[in-house]
Write an enzyme that holds these catalytic residues in place. Structure first.
Site, PDB file in Angstrom:
ATOM      1  N   CYS A  16       0.827  -1.207   0.000  1.00  0.00           N
ATOM      2  CA  CYS A  16       0.000   0.000   0.000  1.00  0.00           C
ATOM      3  C   CYS A  16       0.864   1.261   0.000  1.00  0.00           C
ATOM      4  CB  CYS A  16      -0.930  -0.021   1.214  1.00  0.00           C
ATOM      5  SG  CYS A  16      -1.879   1.489   1.388  1.00  0.00           S
ATOM      6  N   CYS A  55      -0.445   4.103   2.278  1.00  0.00           N
ATOM      7  CA  CYS A  55      -0.233   3.868   3.716  1.00  0.00           C
ATOM      8  C   CYS A  55       1.240   4.053   4.098  1.00  0.00           C
ATOM      9  CB  CYS A  55      -0.624   2.443   4.112  1.00  0.00           C
ATOM     10  SG  CYS A  55      -2.107   1.811   3.352  1.00  0.00           S
ATOM     11  N   ASP A  56       2.151   3.567   3.272  1.00  0.00           N
ATOM     12  CA  ASP A  56       3.543   3.442   3.710  1.00  0.00           C
ATOM     13  C   ASP A  56       4.555   4.291   2.957  1.00  0.00           C
ATOM     14  OD1 ASP A  56       2.682   1.526   5.551  1.00  0.00           O
ATOM     15  OD2 ASP A  56       2.875  -0.101   4.095  1.00  0.00           O
TER      16      ASP A  56
END
Ligand code: NAP
Length: 314
Positions: A134, A137-138
């Protein structure tokens, strides 16, 4: 006795939320069951440029937030629970969750799909420690570091472009010498100075002691193995995996007709069991996009309403 819902929807990605909105709007007693949080895969996407009507501020999370609000407004109930067992054959369907049991006249499966792993040694152990599925997200964890994106489809190339916001260099590692991604997306990647390509290459192993430190890549033409080691000053690099998706359909294994793990439906989302419908990425289809998922959800809900009317003589 437990209340009987008209429609139970499993999954709250775009397909499940659209089904919920349509079912609740038809005044059916509707519940959408989600195991983690609303959204499905689309919440891991920063930019949703091809959903008709979304031009500005069209991130995955913002689109989902609006879909949730709309389903809520029409009166769809939403619960967090994990369904572990389903009985679909009877007139009343029974779904057993970790928290509750749900009974329904009709069921819509909108369980979606999850990222396919590379399947190489070290991948599992180093997930969340340099390996990610992701970018939204990261990505920010890799500010000024190097990132390798695995895959050559739309997801890989789009997310690689997004990751250039953070990384000093993003290398797309693809198993062939030609991308699968749409030409318009490819063009952007070829133009971006931060994006590099490692063609004809697959990841054989990911190594590191608590954090990604290196990876072994095999050339698919020559068979040659190369170990890519993190820059000494950095100590690590990111590996973002986008090699397709696997359907989340284990729950229905052996119950409804499937093809390669995807649920078979007709054009009106009927599965092989009366009163059971499937919508979105979990079903056999040629185009898995938000626009097709929401359309599936709408059709499934309308067909569920029709089925309930006929079978329960309403
Ligand atoms: P995809 O289209 O299935 O592409 C998967 C990519 O991973 C392919 O390039 C494939 O290589 C490669 N691959 C598969 N297994 C591999 C393995 N074991 N090792 C290394 N590489 C492997 O998946 P996706 O890109 O996630 O897209 C899924 C669907 O969502 C598609 O329908 C796509 O169009 C859609 N999507 C659309 C958009 C958009 O329109 N903006 C954005 C994201 C996703 P090969 O090419 O050699 O098969």
């Amino acid at each position: 006795m437990t209340d009987i819902y008209d429609v139970v929807i499993i999954g709250s990605g775009p397909a499940g939320l659209a089904a919920g909105l349509y079912a609740a709007r038809a005044r059916l007693k509707t519940v959408i069951i989600e195991k983690e949080k609303a959204g499905g895969q689309i919440v891991t996407t920063e930019e949703v440029a091809n959903y008709p009507g979304s031009i500005e501020n069209a991130s995955g999370p913002s689109l989902i937030a609006r879909m949730v609000e709309q389903a809520d407004e029409f009166g769809a109930e939403r619960v967090l629970d994990t369904i572990t067992e389903v009985e679909l054959e009877g007139k009343i369907k029974v779904l057993k969750g970790k928290k509750n049991e749900y009974k329904a006249k009709a069921v819509i499966m909108a369980t979606g799909a999850k990222p396919r792993p590379i399947g190489c040694p070290g991948e599992k152990e180093l997930t969340g420690k340099g390996v990610s599925y992701c970018a939204t997200c990261d990505g920010a964890f890799f500010e000024d570091l190097e990132i390798f994106v695995i895959g050559g489809g739309d997801s890989a190339v789009e997310e690689a472009l997004f990751l250039t916001k953070f990384a000093r260099k993003v290398t797309i590692v693809h198993r062939r010498d030609e991308l699968r991604a749409a030409k318009s997306i490819q063009e952007k990647a070829f133009k971006n100075e931060k994006v590099d390509f490692l063609w004809n290459s697959v990841v054989e192993e990911i190594k590191g002691d608590g954090i990604v430190e290196s990876m072994v890549v095999k050339n698919t033409v020559t068979g040659e193995l190369t170990e890519i080691v993190a820059d000494e000053d950095d100590g690590t690099f990111g590996i973002f995996v986008f090699v397709g998706y696997l359907p989340e359909t284990k729950l229905f294994d052996g119950l409804v007709e499937m093809e390669k793990g995807y649920i078979k439906t007709d054009a009106d989302m009927h599965t092989s069991i009366p009163g059971v419908f499937a919508a979105g990425d979990c079903r056999v289809k040629s185009l898995r996009q938000v626009v097709t998922a929401t359309a599936d959800g709408a059709i499934a809900a309308v067909q569920a309403e029709r089925y309930i009317g006929e079978v329960f003589d309403i």
